[in-house]
Design an enzyme around this catalytic site. Structure first.
Site, PDB file in Angstrom:
ATOM      1  N   GLU A   1      -4.750   7.679   4.239  1.00 18.79           N
ATOM      2  CA  GLU A   1      -3.850   7.821   5.299  1.00 18.79           C
ATOM      3  C   GLU A   1      -2.563   7.404   5.009  1.00 18.79           C
ATOM      4  OE1 GLU A   1      -5.993   6.191   8.866  1.00 18.79           O
ATOM      5  OE2 GLU A   1      -7.371   8.071   8.887  1.00 18.79           O
TER       6      GLU A   1
ATOM      7  N   ASP B   1       0.920   0.931   8.387  1.00 24.04           N
ATOM      8  CA  ASP B   1       0.467   1.933   9.438  1.00 24.04           C
ATOM      9  C   ASP B   1      -0.469   1.161  10.296  1.00 24.04           C
ATOM     10  OD1 ASP B   1      -1.319   3.921  10.398  1.00 24.04           O
ATOM     11  OD2 ASP B   1      -1.913   4.678   8.682  1.00 24.04           O
TER      12      ASP B   1
ATOM     13  N   LYS C   1     -15.263   7.289  14.892  1.00 23.51           N
ATOM     14  CA  LYS C   1     -14.832   6.975  13.422  1.00 23.51           C
ATOM     15  C   LYS C   1     -15.310   5.457  12.968  1.00 23.51           C
ATOM     16  CE  LYS C   1     -10.540   7.009  10.813  1.00 23.51           C
ATOM     17  NZ  LYS C   1      -9.220   7.880  10.757  1.00 23.51           N
TER      18      LYS C   1
ATOM     19  N   ASP D   1      -6.105  15.212  10.202  1.00 28.85           N
ATOM     20  CA  ASP D   1      -6.283  13.908  10.281  1.00 28.85           C
ATOM     21  C   ASP D   1      -7.168  13.643  11.435  1.00 28.85           C
ATOM     22  OD1 ASP D   1      -5.862  11.282  11.256  1.00 28.85           O
ATOM     23  OD2 ASP D   1      -3.752  11.370  11.954  1.00 28.85           O
TER      24      ASP D   1
END
Ligand code: AMP
Length: 589
Positions: free
Chosen positions: A166, A189, A70, A8
């Site tokens: 994810e 999420d 990211k 992850d």
């Protein structure tokens, strides 16, 4: 089969795991920590430092400490880049670069340093070489962001066997011990930077994603930023942010907090105080932004909230009681908090690694593509080739023809997005496909789109006559900022009506462009054989179409086209009769 680890690669923290005796296990570093902060510090001399020690350098040497990289993966320079404490660079339009004193790096290179640390932690813990990996990305990552993630893995010396979404990974973590069950679940999420909602059906080990939606610019960071903006203490911004985050976390279990600042400047000792009610007042409008995305995902999955069996929470921000309350109200049930919100995604990546290495059997993952893909066609319209929420991998194609006689090549403009007009979608790339000169509508060009299991697009175009073809990589960074993603999703809902109108107008205009010269030609040829009234009526309908084109409004033009069609029935019949007679003549002669 050799080991495939699961990673992850998070905005805030990253984790790595491996299957051990049939169970997914997350691996701790040499300090016993499973969470590695996704932070890289570049000291003046020596090797870059990654993780917890780097994180401590954020306030000491902010310009040399890279976090949240990211957000910059697969992005071009020159967009609004958001506030970070280090510098970014690059010519507008060129891939964005990260600038720290003495070094200029690609975001992928920074991510690769994080991945390299995870890889070496795993190798130390497992005692074997780690070469293959599954890496997760937000479901709403576009093609360029996925490609960049894959490249980061390769730079770190990993073969990236699969990129998975994810929330889908989180569903695998939830469902691994329920393989016999049949259930429909939603994964909600909400992390630091992004929000994803996915709806899945679990059935005998098959994890099928039914719909996905989200926003790459919605998360806990927004709440932090709002708290920082509201903070009036005379301290630097980094300190306000530290206080805000600390207070926000504690208010998930306490009703109010008072954080003293004994070393603050000035004689007076400062205290940061915040109540849960104050925090919630700031957070409500931010969390409410998730609502439209959830409703859209439900609609795409053709499900009512009551038809879901579970709503699984993941992402650190779902620890906030307000988020749980919001989910409970929206879905009409208490959310499922069985998963560790920080670890579920990494566990799921590890399971998928196990599936690929053969360590896990009876699990099949069927994911979907989050955004529609297509090309631009006549009149600047978006022609969708693969609609959003299609199960991947997928291949689909369509035939296209030339709009003009004598054309020698076709411009293929590859687009991603949900809007009806090409210009409102994102351009992933464009190329020219040459073909043999042909009269209008005679060329045949096949365009095939293939989305692989990583969600990465491959485009092929072929002139069917010559067999000449071109395979195109649309991997380069694209001009998509997080704001643009959010805007696209919002706009596609907001402008749905105008968009449809625009499409109707463009299509009606194409029809009018064809109809007007055709009717004029026929009138000139055989108009004198019609009665005066019929002729006058056709003339009137012709000028109606012309003025509707001029006025630019969709429905009146559509109606005017239909009226012209109606008025020219007699003329058309006469034309056909003539044509038949003409073709008979040689035979009877
Ligand atoms: P993630 O990206 O999943 O690691 O989520 C990180 C986000 O979750 C950050 O915005 C954190 O501030 C937030 N977060 C972590 N723990 C808590 C907590 N106990 N209460 C509220 N927010 C939290």
């Amino acid at each position: 089969m050799s080991l495939v680890v699961g990673i992850d690669l998070g905005t805030t923290n990253s984790l790595i795991g491996a299957m051990d005796a049939g169970f997914p296990v997350l691996i701790a570093d040499d300090q016993g920590e499973r969470l590695t902060p996704s932070v890289v510090h570049f000291p003046g001399t020596g090797e870059p430092i990654v993780g917890r020690s780097a994180s401590r350098m954020r306030s000491v040497e902010p310009a040399a400490t890279v976090y949240s990289v990211k957000r910059f993966m697969g992005r071009r320079a020159g967009e609004q880049e958001g506030a970070v404490d280090y510098a970014t660079a690059g010519e507008p339009g060129a891939p964005l670069r990260i600038r720290v004193p003495g070094r200029d790096l690609e975001p992928e290179e920074v991510s690769a340093l994080i991945l390299r640390k995870l890889k070496s932690d795993a190798e130390r813990a497992l005692g074997i070489a780690v070469e293959r990996a599954v890496i997760t990305v937000p479901a709403y990552f576009n093609d360029a962001q996925r490609q960049a993630t894959k490249r980061a893995g390769e730079l770190a010396g990993l073969t990236v066997e699969r990129i998975i979404n994810e929330p889908t990974a989180a569903a695998l973590a939830y469902g691994l011990d329920k393989l016999g069950d049949r259930a429909k679940i939603a994964v909600f999420d909400l992390g630091g930077g992004t929000f994803d909602i996915s709806i899945l059906e679990l059935n005998a080990g098959v994890f099928q994603v039914l719909a996905t939606n989200g926003n790459t610019q919605l998360g806990g960071d927004d709440i932090d930023a709002a708290l920082v903006a509201a903070c009036t203490l005379p301290v630097p911004v980094w300190q306000k942010r530290d206080l805000a985050v600390q207070a926000k976390h504690r208010l998930s279990v306490e009703d109010s907090v008072e954080i003293p600042l004994p070393f603050a400047a000035g004689a007076e000792s400062l205290v940061y105080s915040l109540t849960r009610a104050e925090l919630e007042a700031v957070a409500v409008p931010i969390i409410q932004r998730a609502r439209a995305h959830c409703l859209r995902a439900l609609a795409d999955a053709h499900l009512a909230p009551a038809e879901l069996d579970q709503v699984i929470l993941v992402g650190g921000q779902t620890r906030m009681p307000l988020v749980r309350k919001f989910v409970a109200e929206l879905f009409g049930r208490e959310p499922n908090t069985s998963q560790n919100p920080d670890e579920a995604v990494a566990i799921g990546a590890t399971i998928q690694g196990g599936v690929l290495s053969g360590a896990v059997q009876n699990v099949v993952l069927l994911d979907v593509t989050p955004l529609s893909l297509g090309i631009e066609t006549f009149g600047g319209l978006m022609n969708v080739i693969i609609p959003r929420n299609s199960t991947i991998p997928i291949k689909a194609g369509e035939m296209f023809t030339n709009a003009v006689s004598g054309q020698e090549s076709m411009l293929i403009n590859v687009l991603q997005g949900e809007r009806e007009l090409a210009r409102d979608n994102w351009k992933l790339g464009e190329f020219q496909l040459p073909f043999e000169r042909a009269p209008k509508g005679q060329a045949r060009v096949g365009v095939q789109f293939e989305i692989d299991a990583n969600g990465i697009l491959h485009v092929l175009a072929r002139d069917t006559k010559t067999g000449r073809e071109q395979v195109v990589d649309v991997s380069s960074a694209i001009d998509v900022s997080d704001e643009a993603v959010e805007k696209m999703l919002g706009d596609s809902l907001e402008h749905a009506f105008e968009d449809v109108n625009d499409r109707i107008f463009v299509e009606a205009k194409l029809k009018a462009d064809e109809l007007l010269p055709m009717v004029r030609r026929a009138l000139a040829q055989i108009g004198n054989e019609l009665g005066f009234e019929e002729r006058a009526s056709i003339e009137a309908r012709l000028s109606d179409v012309e003025s509707a084109v001029e006025a630019g409004s969709a429905q009146p033009l559509k109606r005017a086209n239909a009226a012209l069609d109606e008025a020219t029935q007699g003329l058309a019949a006469l034309l056909i009769e003539r044509a038949l007679k003409a073709s008979e003549r040689p035979a009877s002669a």
